[in-house]
Design a protein around this motif. Structure first.
Motif, short mmCIF file in Angstrom:
data_model
loop_
_atom_site.label_atom_id
_atom_site.label_comp_id
_atom_site.label_asym_id
_atom_site.label_seq_id
_atom_site.Cartn_x
_atom_site.Cartn_y
_atom_site.Cartn_z
N VAL A 273 0.84 -1.20 0.00
CA VAL A 273 0.00 0.00 0.00
C VAL A 273 0.87 1.25 0.00
O VAL A 273 0.56 2.25 -0.67
CB VAL A 273 -0.96 0.00 1.21
N GLN A 274 1.99 1.20 0.72
CA GLN A 274 2.93 2.33 0.71
C GLN A 274 3.40 2.63 -0.72
O GLN A 274 3.43 3.78 -1.15
CB GLN A 274 4.14 2.00 1.59
N GLU A 275 3.77 1.58 -1.45
CA GLU A 275 4.25 1.76 -2.82
C GLU A 275 3.13 2.30 -3.72
O GLU A 275 3.35 3.18 -4.55
CB GLU A 275 4.76 0.43 -3.38
N LEU A 276 1.94 1.77 -3.55
CA LEU A 276 0.81 2.20 -4.39
C LEU A 276 0.46 3.67 -4.15
O LEU A 276 0.07 4.38 -5.07
CB LEU A 276 -0.40 1.31 -4.12
N LEU A 277 0.59 4.11 -2.90
CA LEU A 277 0.26 5.50 -2.57
C LEU A 277 1.41 6.46 -2.89
O LEU A 277 1.21 7.67 -2.95
CB LEU A 277 -0.09 5.63 -1.09
N GLY A 278 2.61 5.92 -3.08
CA GLY A 278 3.76 6.79 -3.35
C GLY A 278 4.29 7.46 -2.11
O GLY A 278 4.92 8.52 -2.19
N SER A 280 6.93 8.06 0.76
CA SER A 280 8.36 7.83 0.89
C SER A 280 8.67 7.02 2.14
O SER A 280 9.70 6.35 2.22
CB SER A 280 9.11 9.16 0.92
N SER A 281 7.80 7.08 3.14
CA SER A 281 8.02 6.35 4.38
C SER A 281 6.77 5.56 4.75
O SER A 281 5.65 6.03 4.58
CB SER A 281 8.36 7.32 5.52
N VAL A 282 6.99 4.36 5.27
CA VAL A 282 5.85 3.53 5.69
C VAL A 282 5.14 4.15 6.88
O VAL A 282 3.96 3.86 7.14
CB VAL A 282 6.33 2.09 6.01
N THR A 283 5.83 5.02 7.61
CA THR A 283 5.22 5.69 8.77
C THR A 283 3.98 6.47 8.34
O THR A 283 2.97 6.49 9.05
CB THR A 283 6.22 6.64 9.44
N ILE A 287 -0.98 5.27 9.32
CA ILE A 287 -2.21 5.86 9.87
C ILE A 287 -3.43 5.05 9.46
O ILE A 287 -4.41 4.96 10.20
CB ILE A 287 -2.37 7.33 9.43
N TYR A 288 -3.36 4.41 8.30
CA TYR A 288 -4.50 3.62 7.83
C TYR A 288 -4.70 2.35 8.64
O TYR A 288 -5.79 1.80 8.69
CB TYR A 288 -4.33 3.30 6.34
N THR A 289 -3.63 1.87 9.28
CA THR A 289 -3.79 0.69 10.13
C THR A 289 -4.60 1.04 11.36
O THR A 289 -5.30 0.19 11.91
CB THR A 289 -2.42 0.13 10.56
N HIS A 290 -4.55 2.30 11.80
CA HIS A 290 -5.39 2.73 12.92
C HIS A 290 -6.86 2.71 12.51
O HIS A 290 -7.74 2.37 13.29
CB HIS A 290 -4.99 4.13 13.38
N VAL A 291 -7.12 3.10 11.27
CA VAL A 291 -8.49 3.11 10.77
C VAL A 291 -9.06 1.70 10.74
O VAL A 291 -10.17 1.44 11.20
CB VAL A 291 -8.56 3.75 9.36
#
Length: 314
Positions: A273-278, A280-283, A287-291
């Motif tokens: 998901v990080q790569e798909l959103l572009g 630069s950091s997984v941090t 935030i979506y894991t909190h959702v």
């Protein structure tokens, strides 16, 4: 202070040329740099070399309290201002203007976590399937459906979607993949699903020719034949959400948030998901894991037989 201002100009030029930051980002950086230098001057600090870590802490505190000549800043805004000040000090160190980087010792202000607004899968379907569902279907219906399908289908930022040209879409090596240009002009590949592909192609064949005046190669056009603006895209979404009877105050970015949340809920790993959103950091992506964790708690509370408080002893 003149030397510090000259150093700031060199840093901004470096960001523009070497880092490829956008005009809007550079404008924000310039505003924050000018605010910082003005604060230093007002507190009788003549040069960046004279700044101590305590001075930067006072600067951030003044921003939060609104005693630096402006309105009180939220934690996120003050943190961004500190990032800019840190960048200037780090550049000064690399250029030999500063002997030590005192800014790296200063922690950003604490911020409350804001969970991004999202739509449910059912609301997304209601929004998208309702566009152009009634005859006659207009060229604007086709455009709006294509735009919103692409935003949700790829997780694109609105700026990335509106920057696409017809050639970007039609001259793809892989018809199932789209190239998006994100922040810093970085390119990334994103899958383009069947629903988005069908909507965009319908728009290209039946909708865009009626809008085009030969003025723009942009994929998404307004009724005058020129490139669709961000404000117009926001208005389109607001209109379509209202027509679908969805009671939510959302923006085009909400579709990006929904895209990420639904991927994670469907089992996608966070790095993908990080790569798909572009990001630069997984941090940033975390935030979506909190959702999704919040959603899981709600499901558990409703479904688990031991979730409710017992009446024993009452």
């Amino acid at each position: 202070m003149e030397n510090s201002r000259q150093l700031a100009e060199e840093w901004l030029a470096h960001l523009a040329v070497e880092r490829g930051l956008s005009v809007n980002t550079l404008s924000n950086y310039r505003r924050d740099v000018e605010r910082y230098l003005a604060w230093l001057e007002a507190t009788n600090i003549k040069d960046l070399a004279d700044v101590k870590a305590l001075d930067l802490e006072r600067y951030v505190a003044d921003l939060r309290r609104g005693t630096s000549g402006g309105k009180a800043m939220a934690g996120a805004s003050a943190a961004r201002a500190l990032v800019v000040a840190r960048g200037l000090h780090r550049f000064g160190l690399s250029e030999g203007h500063l002997a030590v980087d005192v800014a790296k010792e200063v922690a950003p202000p604490a911020q409350g976590k804001h969970l991004p607004d999202t739509l449910s899968v059912a609301e997304i379907a209601k929004l998208l399937d309702g566009i152009g569902s009634r005859d006659p279907v207009t060229s604007l219906d086709l455009r709006d459906r294509a735009l919103l399908e692409l935003l949700y289908g790829t997780g694109a930022r609105i700026s990335e979607a509106l920057a696409l040209t017809v050639d970007d879409y039609q001259m793809r090596n892989d018809p199932q993949v789209l190239v998006l240009r994100g922040k810093g002009n970085k390119e990334r590949l994103v899958p383009l699903g069947g629903a988005a592909t069908k909507a965009v192609e319908n728009y290209l064949v039946r909708g865009r020719p009626a809008l085009s005046r030969g003025k723009s190669h942009a994929l998404f056009l307004n009724s005058r034949g020129t490139t669709l603006s961000r404000q117009s895209a926001w208005t389109i979404l607001k209109k379509r959400v209202s027509a679908a009877g969805i009671a939510a105050n959302i923006s085009p970015h909400t579709l990006r948030h929904s895209y990420a949340t639904h991927l994670l809920e469907g089992g996608a790993d966070i790095r993908s998901v990080q790569e798909l959103l572009g990001h630069s950091s997984v941090t940033t992506t975390q935030i979506y894991t909190h959702v999704t964790a919040q959603n899981l708690r709600q499901v558990w509370a409703q479904a688990h037989p031991r979730a409710q408080r017992s009446n024993i002893g009452e």
